[in-house]
Scaffold this active site. Sequence first.
Site, mmCIF file in Angstrom:
data_model
loop_
_atom_site.group_PDB
_atom_site.id
_atom_site.type_symbol
_atom_site.label_atom_id
_atom_site.label_comp_id
_atom_site.label_asym_id
_atom_site.label_seq_id
_atom_site.Cartn_x
_atom_site.Cartn_y
_atom_site.Cartn_z
ATOM 1 C CB THR A 35 -8.592 -22.214 24.833
ATOM 2 O OG1 THR A 35 -9.707 -21.468 24.337
ATOM 3 C CG2 THR A 35 -8.428 -23.477 24.030
ATOM 4 C CG ASP A 51 -19.866 -26.141 24.466
ATOM 5 O OD1 ASP A 51 -18.745 -25.719 24.814
ATOM 6 O OD2 ASP A 51 -20.140 -27.346 24.350
ATOM 7 C CG PHE A 71 -14.179 -12.114 20.977
ATOM 8 C CD1 PHE A 71 -13.366 -11.377 20.141
ATOM 9 C CD2 PHE A 71 -15.105 -11.446 21.765
ATOM 10 C CE1 PHE A 71 -13.461 -9.994 20.094
ATOM 11 C CE2 PHE A 71 -15.203 -10.069 21.728
ATOM 12 C CZ PHE A 71 -14.385 -9.333 20.884
ATOM 13 C CB ALA A 73 -12.866 -19.136 17.538
ATOM 14 C CB THR A 115 -8.414 -14.498 11.281
ATOM 15 O OG1 THR A 115 -7.006 -14.702 11.061
ATOM 16 C CG2 THR A 115 -9.142 -15.618 10.566
ATOM 17 C CE1 TYR A 139 -8.757 -19.257 13.958
ATOM 18 C CE2 TYR A 139 -7.032 -18.295 12.595
ATOM 19 C CZ TYR A 139 -7.997 -18.170 13.575
ATOM 20 O OH TYR A 139 -8.204 -16.943 14.169
ATOM 21 C CG LEU A 186 7.658 -13.887 17.278
ATOM 22 C CD1 LEU A 186 8.615 -15.080 17.291
ATOM 23 C CD2 LEU A 186 7.929 -13.000 16.064
ATOM 24 C CB ALA A 278 3.547 -26.402 7.070
ATOM 25 N N GLY A 279 2.841 -23.417 5.730
ATOM 26 C CA GLY A 279 1.712 -22.520 5.502
ATOM 27 C C GLY A 279 1.954 -21.076 5.913
HETATM 28 N N1 UDP Z 1 7.358 -17.534 14.662
HETATM 29 C C1 UDP Z 1 8.653 -17.967 14.932
HETATM 30 N N2 UDP Z 1 8.861 -18.682 16.079
HETATM 31 C C2 UDP Z 1 7.865 -18.972 16.973
HETATM 32 C C3 UDP Z 1 6.561 -18.512 16.685
HETATM 33 C C4 UDP Z 1 6.338 -17.791 15.525
HETATM 34 O O1 UDP Z 1 9.571 -17.745 14.147
HETATM 35 O O2 UDP Z 1 8.127 -19.639 17.984
HETATM 36 C C5 UDP Z 1 7.106 -16.757 13.440
HETATM 37 C C6 UDP Z 1 6.050 -17.362 12.532
HETATM 38 O O3 UDP Z 1 6.654 -18.304 11.664
HETATM 39 C C7 UDP Z 1 5.504 -16.126 11.816
HETATM 40 C C8 UDP Z 1 5.657 -15.015 12.855
HETATM 41 O O4 UDP Z 1 6.598 -15.501 13.824
HETATM 42 O O5 UDP Z 1 6.312 -15.809 10.709
HETATM 43 C C9 UDP Z 1 4.353 -14.711 13.575
HETATM 44 O O6 UDP Z 1 3.808 -15.939 14.026
HETATM 45 P P1 UDP Z 1 2.570 -16.003 14.994
HETATM 46 O O7 UDP Z 1 2.300 -17.450 15.286
HETATM 47 O O8 UDP Z 1 2.785 -15.100 16.161
HETATM 48 O O9 UDP Z 1 1.378 -15.376 14.152
HETATM 49 P P2 UDP Z 1 0.823 -15.746 12.687
HETATM 50 O O10 UDP Z 1 1.392 -14.708 11.766
HETATM 51 O O11 UDP Z 1 1.269 -17.127 12.341
HETATM 52 O O12 UDP Z 1 -0.644 -15.620 12.838
#
Ligand code: UDP
Length: 327
Positions: A35, A51, A71, A73, A115, A139, A186, A278-279
């Site tokens: 990655t 690895d 780091f 992962a 995390t 995760y 995001l 989800a989650g």
């Molecule tokens: N999010 C969103 N659209 C995207 C990606 C993320 O609305 O395309 C939202 C996501 O649901 C969360 C926030 O942005 O509420 C931060 O998401 P990110 O994946 O950056 O970090 P996470 O908090 O999940 O580790």
Amino acid sequence: MKLLVTGGAGYVGSVCARVMIDAGHDVTVVDNLTTGNRDAVPEAAAFVEGDVGALAPEILDGASFDGVLHFAAQSLVGESVEQPEKYWQGNVVESLKLLEAIRTTGTPRLVFSSTAATYGEPDAVPIVESSPTRPTNPYGATKLAIDHAITSYATAHGLAAISLRYFNVAGAYGGAGENRRVETHLIPIVLQAAMGHRESVKIFGTDYHTDDGTAVRDYIHVYDLARAHALALEAAISGRHAIYNLGSGSGFSVRQVIDTCAEVTGLDIPVVHAPRRAGDPAVLIASSDKAIGDLGWEPTNTALPTIVADAWEYTRALGDRAHSAPA
Ligand code: UDP
């Protein structure tokens, strides 16, 4: 110090490797590049491709490393739900092999990239280190399992260990930033939309019990995060495993992040509303008081426009190297 940085071709690992080199440390990076990006590894670092579990015993053997920053992962929450084996093998099994290499070679220090996902849905915010750990995806569960293993190794074998539980890391430093082949976070997604590499940004959930209905997160600048690793290396005590949250201590909603990105870039960012992911908890905000008190850490780039501006400068400079760039 002589340091091994696992996952130093990834986003946070490559920024930390730079900050350690800038601070005068001698850095070796090990990364399998599944990655990570080879060009993210600082030129001043030695680089070993492969690895961690397989290579750590020979890298650490007889080489008198002072510490390991771990780091490497798998870190995609959604993927961890669909392919948990990739996370238990790639995160837990590899980390256990690394811990064994650390033990058998007598390497004294470990700083681990943990995390906020180890906490899951919080009962209350800000989240403190004594908050319940109830991860809602593999995760977070694998990172928590590694934290537990580290505690045992510290207690039994005198390892000086610190886990840093990151909240939402963003921004860029020294030419290193977010450039993943698969992007789910995001801020990089919004900036890719600003660049025209995506048609729009999906807002996952507009019906949360928050001021504007979108989810709230605590964004921390990657440089502040890296500085905490340098302090952790100094503060680690033999036989102890300390855990610290790292965030800025303030929350921004998804809409606020998108609006800030539009202001910083001066560009239009089309959005579409989508169901909740989800989650995803409604609000995640860190208390970093323990890190501030024990490590003498202070987040200095807490303004969201600063974090976004640094990420934007990096994204624009990527050009053809951007994995999101249209072919
Ligand atoms: N999010 C969103 N659209 C995207 C990606 C993320 O609305 O395309 C939202 C996501 O649901 C969360 C926030 O942005 O509420 C931060 O998401 P990110 O994946 O950056 O970090 P996470 O908090 O999940 O580790």
